[in-house]
Design a protein around this motif. Structure first.
Motif, PDB file in Angstrom:
ATOM      1  N   ARG A 113      21.768  62.277  45.041  1.00  0.00           N
ATOM      2  CA  ARG A 113      21.183  62.031  43.716  1.00  0.00           C
ATOM      3  C   ARG A 113      22.266  61.528  42.774  1.00  0.00           C
ATOM      4  O   ARG A 113      23.195  62.270  42.448  1.00  0.00           O
ATOM      5  CB  ARG A 113      20.571  63.341  43.188  1.00  0.00           C
ATOM      6  CG  ARG A 113      20.037  63.238  41.781  1.00  0.00           C
ATOM      7  CD  ARG A 113      19.338  64.515  41.355  1.00  0.00           C
ATOM      8  NE  ARG A 113      17.957  64.526  41.801  1.00  0.00           N
ATOM      9  CZ  ARG A 113      17.181  65.608  41.763  1.00  0.00           C
ATOM     10  NH1 ARG A 113      17.656  66.767  41.327  1.00  0.00           N
ATOM     11  NH2 ARG A 113      15.929  65.535  42.173  1.00  0.00           N
ATOM     12  N   PRO A 114      22.146  60.281  42.326  1.00  0.00           N
ATOM     13  CA  PRO A 114      23.151  59.749  41.397  1.00  0.00           C
ATOM     14  C   PRO A 114      23.194  60.579  40.104  1.00  0.00           C
ATOM     15  O   PRO A 114      22.246  61.284  39.778  1.00  0.00           O
ATOM     16  CB  PRO A 114      22.677  58.325  41.120  1.00  0.00           C
ATOM     17  CG  PRO A 114      21.763  57.985  42.254  1.00  0.00           C
ATOM     18  CD  PRO A 114      21.134  59.278  42.674  1.00  0.00           C
ATOM     19  N   LYS A 115      24.281  60.453  39.391  1.00  0.00           N
ATOM     20  CA  LYS A 115      24.509  61.238  38.162  1.00  0.00           C
ATOM     21  C   LYS A 115      23.568  60.794  37.030  1.00  0.00           C
ATOM     22  O   LYS A 115      23.051  59.684  37.061  1.00  0.00           O
ATOM     23  CB  LYS A 115      25.955  61.036  37.711  1.00  0.00           C
ATOM     24  CG  LYS A 115      26.987  61.523  38.719  1.00  0.00           C
ATOM     25  CD  LYS A 115      27.260  63.006  38.536  1.00  0.00           C
ATOM     26  CE  LYS A 115      28.117  63.569  39.636  1.00  0.00           C
ATOM     27  NZ  LYS A 115      27.355  63.831  40.882  1.00  0.00           N
ATOM     28  N   PRO A 116      23.406  61.656  36.011  1.00  0.00           N
ATOM     29  CA  PRO A 116      22.523  61.299  34.882  1.00  0.00           C
ATOM     30  C   PRO A 116      22.917  59.988  34.203  1.00  0.00           C
ATOM     31  O   PRO A 116      22.049  59.239  33.746  1.00  0.00           O
ATOM     32  CB  PRO A 116      22.714  62.473  33.910  1.00  0.00           C
ATOM     33  CG  PRO A 116      23.178  63.609  34.738  1.00  0.00           C
ATOM     34  CD  PRO A 116      23.946  63.027  35.886  1.00  0.00           C
TER      35      PRO A 116
ATOM     36  N   VAL B 112      23.815  57.329  35.493  1.00  0.00           N
ATOM     37  CA  VAL B 112      23.221  56.189  36.211  1.00  0.00           C
ATOM     38  C   VAL B 112      21.800  55.954  35.719  1.00  0.00           C
ATOM     39  O   VAL B 112      21.391  54.823  35.442  1.00  0.00           O
ATOM     40  CB  VAL B 112      23.241  56.440  37.736  1.00  0.00           C
ATOM     41  CG1 VAL B 112      22.515  55.326  38.479  1.00  0.00           C
ATOM     42  CG2 VAL B 112      24.671  56.585  38.238  1.00  0.00           C
ATOM     43  N   LEU B 113      21.057  57.039  35.549  1.00  0.00           N
ATOM     44  CA  LEU B 113      19.685  56.898  35.056  1.00  0.00           C
ATOM     45  C   LEU B 113      19.690  56.323  33.639  1.00  0.00           C
ATOM     46  O   LEU B 113      18.926  55.403  33.329  1.00  0.00           O
ATOM     47  CB  LEU B 113      18.968  58.261  35.077  1.00  0.00           C
ATOM     48  CG  LEU B 113      17.520  58.227  34.595  1.00  0.00           C
ATOM     49  CD1 LEU B 113      16.649  57.403  35.538  1.00  0.00           C
ATOM     50  CD2 LEU B 113      16.945  59.637  34.474  1.00  0.00           C
TER      51      LEU B 113
ATOM     52  N   LEU C 122      15.192  56.898  44.305  1.00  0.00           N
ATOM     53  CA  LEU C 122      16.641  56.975  44.081  1.00  0.00           C
ATOM     54  C   LEU C 122      17.062  58.378  43.635  1.00  0.00           C
ATOM     55  O   LEU C 122      17.983  58.966  44.191  1.00  0.00           O
ATOM     56  CB  LEU C 122      17.045  55.935  43.023  1.00  0.00           C
ATOM     57  CG  LEU C 122      18.512  55.900  42.623  1.00  0.00           C
ATOM     58  CD1 LEU C 122      19.388  55.456  43.793  1.00  0.00           C
ATOM     59  CD2 LEU C 122      18.721  54.936  41.441  1.00  0.00           C
ATOM     60  N   PHE C 123      16.362  58.915  42.615  1.00  0.00           N
ATOM     61  CA  PHE C 123      16.778  60.205  42.046  1.00  0.00           C
ATOM     62  C   PHE C 123      16.131  61.401  42.741  1.00  0.00           C
ATOM     63  O   PHE C 123      16.516  62.535  42.499  1.00  0.00           O
ATOM     64  CB  PHE C 123      16.519  60.226  40.534  1.00  0.00           C
ATOM     65  CG  PHE C 123      17.468  59.345  39.786  1.00  0.00           C
ATOM     66  CD1 PHE C 123      18.735  59.785  39.469  1.00  0.00           C
ATOM     67  CD2 PHE C 123      17.115  58.045  39.453  1.00  0.00           C
ATOM     68  CE1 PHE C 123      19.641  58.963  38.817  1.00  0.00           C
ATOM     69  CE2 PHE C 123      18.004  57.209  38.800  1.00  0.00           C
ATOM     70  CZ  PHE C 123      19.273  57.665  38.475  1.00  0.00           C
TER      71      PHE C 123
ATOM     72  N   TYR D  29      16.161  62.885  33.447  1.00  0.00           N
ATOM     73  CA  TYR D  29      16.860  63.253  34.680  1.00  0.00           C
ATOM     74  C   TYR D  29      16.219  64.524  35.237  1.00  0.00           C
ATOM     75  O   TYR D  29      15.848  65.426  34.479  1.00  0.00           O
ATOM     76  CB  TYR D  29      18.334  63.502  34.357  1.00  0.00           C
ATOM     77  CG  TYR D  29      19.221  63.570  35.568  1.00  0.00           C
ATOM     78  CD1 TYR D  29      19.524  62.420  36.298  1.00  0.00           C
ATOM     79  CD2 TYR D  29      19.757  64.785  35.986  1.00  0.00           C
ATOM     80  CE1 TYR D  29      20.348  62.484  37.408  1.00  0.00           C
ATOM     81  CE2 TYR D  29      20.589  64.850  37.095  1.00  0.00           C
ATOM     82  CZ  TYR D  29      20.872  63.701  37.805  1.00  0.00           C
ATOM     83  OH  TYR D  29      21.677  63.771  38.905  1.00  0.00           O
TER      84      TYR D  29
END
Lengths: 350, 651
Positions: free
Chosen positions: A337-340, A342-343, B247-248, B422
């Motif tokens: 899960r990419p870091k916040p 990235v979002l 992705l997440f 997130y």
């Protein structure tokens, strides 16, 4: 003194002892004298002799008599008896999840050449790392003897007034070579020595290793004239070469022996040696040569066995996907899960 | 199950369309173009401009199953009230495609405005006299802004696209969309290296604007005006939102086979994963495989899920049919896998580019033998994102196939939404036993319900422990996963699977209920129907019909849905399918006369449902309650109170 009841497994820098029972399975529920049972015992022998790690091995199958086989060997391995003709996709998925596993797939002629031809061709094309064994008896055993797509032309069903097969068979080795499998061999369930050597080589290979094994069906296809019968196969088997397998062992340096025509090193460092008996002109690394040899054998009514084609340089599917070293199944959250930030950054582009 | 299939017919003939009244910030524009003519940038520039003026807006592409040459329409809507559902009657029609101009003009409501190319052979003004026509010299205007360039071999092709910007400018003048906002919108559509092309397009829009300012009559009946204040929204399609969920949500294996309208989901996901899940050495923490067909796609996802990956596949109706056998296996062998179905019109190829909610019932029961699956029903692009993440977690927790049933309207159209949040929970792993767990427990049976919740423990292949291995099979099995044909083993296992479903039920996204204490009428809907339904409720209230609303978000149905029905005399179930699929499920589970309270409202012509599609049939029912099919009332007293003129049904 090695304990005969245990086998020492070396894997990834550590070693441990396993009881030989871990390499065996449940008693077979197939018919007595079934070629599949012979294949199972060769498989157990090959696994024991290579001391494969059962914990890191998966046994995959489709549906049919052949596909029961995973229950009969490597009881310490996970197994998956999937759908008819769909083992290749399930095996592919499992290897994506964990590319470090050794995958042994067992299929039959109906499971592969009929319902599963599409997936078979595609797993060969992708060169997914798998030992793909076809227990080929030319018929459907579990549903009482119907023809498969490898049944002999003009064969008759084993029942009173049994219909004649009007269409010629597929040669699954030819199909596998055409589709792109990197290891293609043919053998006979009754040829223990050759089978074990081929199985060991297939296990050491890291790509799609297809073994088309003629495996007589004693109930539905073991009669005079059947090319899938014990007698016919014994009488017509024409081994290409004397096949040797030299495992990679730290204490043995493999030496080139003069006079041996072909020696090929496999991915794990083991060697196979091919001492030509006939067909000296056959080049095991040439698809054209292998296909010509198979076509010739059909014309001559021969049953050529041995390693037909081998390519140790083409990358396999999981290598092509450039996966991280840790199996995808075991990745931690910070890898998945990419870091916040990235979002947030993506949100700004929308 | 015997659903009462008496859908309320939409009857547009019953209500005479009235003309429009002048409006501010209540805009509906329909643009008719030719597929492949590059009008998307023009349409999105308008949408972005409206957004930048603080006006809630939406855009819908109604397009054919075709790459180039067939008619396509874009519906733009701007609404101060925040209504972003489909609207049936545009106030402004832009005709860029002569092939559909006649039909498009004839379908307009009186009072509408029609802009068209002055080089049509057809003169639309001959068709009717109750709308206003504005022929625009598109070719002349675009060539002023983008003069012919003989050295550019692609000039004609480019011109064909740039010409669309002329109507952007004309609309800006007509509707008083700020030109600065338009310019900003165009620049957003041509970022980075495309900036130079962006300036050409801005020139074309400006040419259209100047012409309209000089040539149009001064009246501006349908305009927009900036809504002050700041708002921070994103513009995104549901498929892209779901791809962000991939992705997440920590998906590690995505397998797919191209099928409209789900292909873009996998392609967006691939793009995101390649940008954000590749390490410094170029190694990927994911695998994407375009499979040879949907059978292989689901087969790979099932194999990967079995071996421990967070695996999913994306498809549409016909694909889910091909996946049915695997779904049955995964249900029974208890393998985590996620299947996203972006629904389109079936049966068969049906209308592959038109929206539908026609797979819902099938997804819930897909397989063979007794099967019930968890199905999430996202009602917004935000939920396309968050439910994808949720699906991946639910599959791990409940070791079962989980469907997410989106649809083409949500999936392929652009929606304004708040920026996504997130995830606030770590990835769920479910009951996976490690080597250390096995050492500690000293036992493992794959299908033993140790916790009484129907969810058993599993091990992953590769676990180095003598207890870890088990045999996965679709055949009858006992707790130790051994082959079994024993009746008690079989039944116990099926009962446990039912128990597992019950455990999962309250942990699924709960229905969103808006209770109106004055309402006798309840509305149930799900998915992308939400936007039209919100608007429909206001329109019904204006007619004196107060309603409550229950938006279903998952199957199996939550208790709250049944309680909602109990609280209302009549409950309209609004769906975008013919056969009242959700209502069929409700009927199957409702006790006694509660089922008689349900009245289906069904929309199934391939276009996204509009508020009118809901309001008309409900109004017809509510205003003439004695028509056949009026539900049986609970008591004569209630009937008297509600509708004094009615006789209770004797059914």
């Amino acid at each position: 003194m090695p304990n005969p009841a245990t086998i020492t497994v070396h894997d990834n820098g550590h070693s441990f002892n396993l009881p030989t029972l871990a390499f065996q399975g449940l008693p077979s529920t197939l018919c007595k004298g079934c070629g599949h049972n012979s294949i199972t015992s060769h498989l157990i022998e090959a696994c024991k002799s290579l001391a494969v790690n059962p914990y890191k091995t998966i046994k995959m199958s489709g549906i049919g008599c052949s596909s029961k086989t995973p229950a009969y060997f490597l009881s310490a391995s996970h197994g998956f008896n999937a759908l008819h003709g769909r083992m290749p996709s399930v095996a592919t998925g499992a290897m994506l999840a964990n590319h470090k596993l050794l995958c042994i797939g067992i299929s039959g002629d109906g499971d592969t050449a009929n319902i599963g031809m599409g997936q078979f061709m595609h797993i060969c094309r992708r060169n997914v790392p798998i030992v793909y064994i076809i227990e080929n008896n030319g018929c459907y055993g579990l549903t009482k003897g119907q023809f498969s797509a490898t049944a002999d032309l003009h064969a008759h069903l084993r029942r009173p007034g049994g219909e004649e097969n009007q269409v010629p068979p597929f040669d699954l080795c030819e199909q596998a070579i055409t589709a792109g499998a990197s290891f293609v061999a043919r053998s006979f369930a009754g040829d223990k020595k050759q089978m074990i050597a081929l199985l060991k080589a297939a296990i050491a290979h890291r790509g799609t290793a297809v073994l088309d094994v003629i495996s007589p069906c004693v109930t539905f296809n073991d009669f005079e004239g059947s090319t899938k019968s014990w007698d016919w196969a014994r009488a017509h088997e024409s081994p290409l070469h004397e096949l040797g397998f030299v495992p990679r062992l730290p204490e043995i340096e493999v030496e080139q022996t003069p006079g041996e025509p072909v020696r090929v090193q496999l991915h794990d460092g083991a060697w196979i040696t091919l001492k030509a008996l006939r067909h000296e002109e056959h080049n095991v690394s040439s698809r054209a040569s292998a296909l010509a040899l198979l076509e010739e054998s059909h014309e001559n009514g021969e049953f050529v066995t041995g390693l037909l084609y081998l390519n140790t340089t083409t990358p396999n599917f999981t290598e092509r996907l450039t996966l991280v070293d840790t199996p995808l199944a075991l990745l931690s959250e910070d890898m998945l899960r990419p870091k916040p930030e990235v979002l947030e950054k993506i949100m700004q582009t929308l | 199950m015997s659903p009462a299939l008496t859908p309320v017919q939409e009857s547009p003939a019953e209500i005479q369309p009235a003309g429009f009244t002048p409006s501010v910030n209540d805009l509906a524009i329909k643009v008719g173009t030719v597929n492949g003519s590059g009008s998307q940038s023009a349409n999105l520039a308008i949408l972005r401009a409206l957004y930048s003026m603080g006006i809630p807006c939406s855009g819908k592409n109604v397009f054919p199953s075709n790459i180039e040459g067939l008619p396509t329409w874009f519906h733009l809507r701007a609404s101060a009230q925040g209504y972003v559902g489909h609207v049936l009657d545009p106030r402004i029609l832009i005709c860029m495609n002569e092939a559909t101009a006649r039909d498009d003009v004839l379908a307009l409501r009186p009072g509408a405005l029609c802009v068209y190319r002055d080089d049509f052979d057809l003169d639309p003004r001959t068709l009717r006299g109750d709308i206003q026509f504005f022929p625009v010299p598109f070719l002349k205007l675009v060539q002023e802004a983008y003069p012919p360039d003989k050295t550019d071999k692609l000039y004609r092709d480019r011109l064909r696209k740039v010409v669309n910007m002329v109507y952007v400018g004309v609309l800006a003048s007509m509707c008083q969309i700020e030109m600065e906002a338009i310019e900003w919108g165009i620049r957003r559509e041509f970022p980075g290296r495309k900036a130079r092309a962006g300036e050409v397009n801005i020139n074309a829009a400006a040419a259209g604007f100047r012409w309209a300012e000089a040539s149009l009559p001064p009246e501006r009946p349908y305009t927009v005006a900036r809504i002050p204040g700041s708002w921070n929204k994103i513009l995104i399609e549901g498929n892209k939102a779901a791809a962000l969920g991939v992705l997440f949500g920590g998906a590690s294996v995505l397998t797919w086979y191209p099928i409209t309208p789900s292909s873009s989901l996998a392609e967006y996901a691939e793009d995101f994963l390649k940008h954000h899940r590749v390490d410094a050495n170029g190694k990927c923490s994911f695998a994407i495989v375009q499979a040879e067909d949907e059978l292989a796609a689901i087969g790979m996802a099932v194999g990967a899920g079995w071996a421990g990956a967070r695996a999913l596949t994306a498809t549409s109706g016909p694909g889910t049919s091909l996946m049915a056998e695997f779904v049955g296996l995964a249900y029974f062998a208890e393998i985590p896998v996620v299947i996203i179905d972006v629904q389109r019109m079936g049966p068969s190829t049906g209308l592959p580019t038109r929206t539908s909610q026609g797979d819902v019932l099938k997804l819930h029961m897909l397989g063979h033998g007794d099967c019930r699956h968890l199905v999430l029903l996202p009602g917004s692009v935000e939920e396309c994102y968050s439910f994808t993440i949720e699906s991946l977690d639910l599959a791990q927790r409940f070791q079962t196939p989980v469907f997410m049933a989106s649809d083409l309207d949500l999936g392929m159209n652009l929606w304004l939404t708040d920026p996504f949040r997130y995830p606030d929970r770590p990835l769920a792993r479910g009951k996976v036993l490690t080597k250390e767990d096995l050492d500690r427990l000293g036992r493992f049976e794959r299908y033993r319900d140790a916790d009484g919740d129907g969810v058993c423990e599993r091990t992953l292949p590769g676990t180095e422990h003598p207890l870890a291995a088990y045999f996965t099979r679709g055949t009858g099995h006992n707790e130790k996963s051994g082959y079994s044909e024993r009746p008690d083993d079989w039944k116990r296992n099926l009962d446990r699977l039912a128990r597992k479903l019950q455990t999962a039920r309250p942990q699924l996204p709960a229905p969103v209920v808006d209770d109106n204490p004055h309402a006798r009428v309840g509305l149930i809907a799900y998915g992308g129907t939400h936007y039209a339904l919100v608007e429909a409720r206001d329109l019904l209230a204006a007619e004196g019909i107060e309603t409550s609303y229950c938006r279903v978000r998952a199957l199996p149905l939550a208790d709250a849905v049944f309680q909602f029905i109990e609280r209302h005399e009549r409950v309209y179930v609004v769906e975008q399918n013919r056969d009242a699929q959700l209502q069929t499920l409700l009927h199957a589970e409702l006790c006694g006369t509660l089922a008689n309270r349900l009245i289906p409202v069904n929309h199934y012509n391939g276009t996204p449902i509009a508020a009118e599609n809901i309001v008309r049939p409900i109004l017809a029912r509510e205003q003439s309650p004695c028509t056949s099919g009026w539900p049986v009332a609970e008591s004569a007293h209630e009937i008297d109170r509600a509708h004094p003129s009615c006789e209770p049904s004797t059914e």
